[in-house]
Design an enzyme around this catalytic site. Sequence first.
Site, PDB file in Angstrom:
ATOM      1  N   ASP A 277       2.857  -1.832   3.384  1.00  0.00           N
ATOM      2  CA  ASP A 277       1.509  -1.465   3.786  1.00  0.00           C
ATOM      3  C   ASP A 277       1.406  -1.673   5.303  1.00  0.00           C
ATOM      4  O   ASP A 277       2.347  -2.144   5.957  1.00  0.00           O
ATOM      5  CB  ASP A 277       0.448  -2.264   3.017  1.00  0.00           C
TER       6      ASP A 277
HETATM    7  C1  BGC Z   1      -4.271   0.184   3.355  1.00  0.00           C
HETATM    8  C2  BGC Z   1      -3.441   1.266   2.710  1.00  0.00           C
HETATM    9  C3  BGC Z   1      -3.430   2.492   3.562  1.00  0.00           C
HETATM   10  C4  BGC Z   1      -2.899   2.114   4.923  1.00  0.00           C
HETATM   11  C5  BGC Z   1      -2.753   3.289   5.861  1.00  0.00           C
HETATM   12  C6  BGC Z   1      -3.855  -0.051   4.791  1.00  0.00           C
HETATM   13  O1  BGC Z   1      -4.733  -0.902   5.447  1.00  0.00           O
HETATM   14  O2  BGC Z   1      -4.149  -1.002   2.596  1.00  0.00           O
HETATM   15  O3  BGC Z   1      -3.937   1.550   1.426  1.00  0.00           O
HETATM   16  O4  BGC Z   1      -2.651   3.496   2.972  1.00  0.00           O
HETATM   17  O5  BGC Z   1      -3.754   1.160   5.506  1.00  0.00           O
HETATM   18  O6  BGC Z   1      -3.959   3.760   6.298  1.00  0.00           O
END
Ligand code: BGC
Length: 732
Positions: A277
């Site tokens: 993530d």
């Molecule tokens: C979130 C993800 C997301 C990523 C990219 C993160 O903060 O947990 O679900 O895909 O950001 O935007």
Amino acid sequence: MLLRLVAALLLCLPAAAAFAQQPLAWKTGREAQAIERKVDALLKRMTLEEKVGQLHLSGRGDGFDAGQIRSGDMGAVMNFVVPAEVLAVQKAVRESRLKIPLIIGLDAVHGFSTYFPLPLGQAASWNPGLIEQAAYWTGREASAAGVNWTFAPMVDISRDPRWGRVLEGAGEDAYLGSVVAAARTHGYQRGGVATTPKHFVGYGAAEGGRDYNSTWIPTSQLFDLYLPPFKASFDAGAMTAMAAFNALNGVPATANKAMLTDLLRGKWGFRGFVTSDFGSITELRLHGIARDDAEAARKALLAGIDMDMMGDVYHKHLAGEVRAGRVPMKALDEAVRRVLRVKYHMGLFEKPDVDPSQAPKLMQTAEASAVALQAAREGAILLRNADGILPIREGVKSVAVIGAMAVPEEERVWTDPAGLGRRKITSLPDALRERLPAGVAIAYQPAFTRNCGTEFADKEAAIRAAAAADLVVAMLGEDCEFMGEAASRTKLDLPGVQQELLEALVATGKPVVLVLQTGRPLVLTWASEHVAAILQTFHGGTEARPAIADILTGRYNPSGRVPMSFPRSVGQIPVYYNQLPTGRPEKIRQRYESIYMDERNEPLYPFGFGLSYSRFTYANARVSASSLPLSGTVEVSVDVTNAGPLEGQEVAQLYIRQPVASLSRPLRELKGFQKVMLKAGETRTLRFRLDARQLGVHDEQGRSVVDPGEVEIYLGGSSRAEAKTQVLLTKT
Ligand code: BGC
């Protein structure tokens, strides 16, 4: 009927046909073998740095360095949504030595240019076909702009509405969650974007509902509740996955080898790649399992994280770790292999660059809007309708629409494809005007300065408008910073001054219809006792207000069902339908029963619940055989009648309970559902197939256990289904 209309519309597909899109799917047989050979050959030609480059995911914005694409140091990008910009990064690839195409990612969560209801709202439709189409159009629009990878579906099960991200998932149930996960995976990939079931795994169980917090999940529950929607998404062809931010049972998900390697690759045979993530690799330091970024990079890679999203940690440290012998080249090669494999299976090496002149033609097509409208209609849940106040009766000559949310400039969205032309959306007063007879006066008062409802603009004007009308439609809920990631709440009331307004509106004595637009189930206990009707929506997207107006005026008979229990009070959380029995169940509400002294046990609106303007009855629940061998299947049928005055859709649900088994079993477990359209007075026999293997649970070793014994089967329109039959599970 409406469904048929949408289906017919979709069959025409004039715009889509002009820009035919290859669905993304894993290749099989010879094609898959040929890909493995190509990957091997390419790997042999790559330098250490080029290999690490394939694992480096960087994003549009400050600090983005297209030079890294040219030097072969970047394999993936995110947040590029303007086709001309996508084209520019694709061209930069051509200047690199090996010209390995980029994977281009985006959180296309519930739309790209056309917006569909939030995923929780889509789940509330209990209509997998429609959910698949919403995902298809999201993928279709995104891929027309050059995006080829979506960070969706989010398949985290959650029993805690304090957690702001419940809006991205499908609610509290593993079965519904799995059906939705599969539908969304199919839809997105049919639309041309690879999917990323996330967040692997257990993120939705954040302690106290506080985002990013630790989770503690027993193995049995992991397998019965949290893992099934992931499995469903992979079975549906998902090509990548995203690891979670949280620590699971003490091991951060970003370094969790047991989950990422032993289970996902080992047991499930997943061949795609796993991304971290956002910055979660470097966060391993803060989790307290790495001293520095180099150690974090090493631990993540060796646990099974193939791609570093926005952390810059692999880019900076992985080559050094390999050179120092702390990360074997073989482990790096495996990660690169997975990324290249996905790129080949996606057909990226043959795919032409995006054509910015064509992209706009695919945005907000009539077909996508038709799906958005139907998804918004079917995702709205009628929670209360005292004295059948809805649909709006003929005698109503004036309606006061109150609340800034009724007239927003644009629908709230999760991605902002600037440059692709967002259409101004229809307001609720306008949508009502179009549908109600010309003689009905529609007044509108925003009451608040902004959608969020944190500050009054003119409260008195709103109350005056309400007092002067025959019917009040108050559109309230959550917006702005109150929902989504990092938006955990300890109070689940209407944010800001909205409750104050609602009470004032009720005090006018006029019937109030509360239209809610939220990101989660709120505590609606006061409202459920004071307003005439409650229509719950989860930010319905581009067509939200026309859909709401269709329901309020009776053009569409509501059919949404609760995907996540609505608590009576925050203190009940977690409150969910598939609880285990206790040794001291509630009987007469006395001490030493498992009850609260100051609150009832059950939720305000249970899982699966939702009203219609019609009424559905269930009779003759029966099974095709009285016994069911552990490896067999049985047919369950039930006669469902539309006993109300209008044609409408019913969500017929099948729950089971095994009253005696080797492990304590939930009081109810959803095992099937069907959404059907029934004419007034029509009776239809619905048939469900139950597979004995579906009836088991997992033990603490993660093994599936199916016990012989009696299984009760309940059929009905909510988790309180009452029509009952049973089957005997037998060893042979
Ligand atoms: C979130 C993800 C997301 C990523 C990219 C993160 O903060 O947990 O679900 O895909 O950001 O935007």
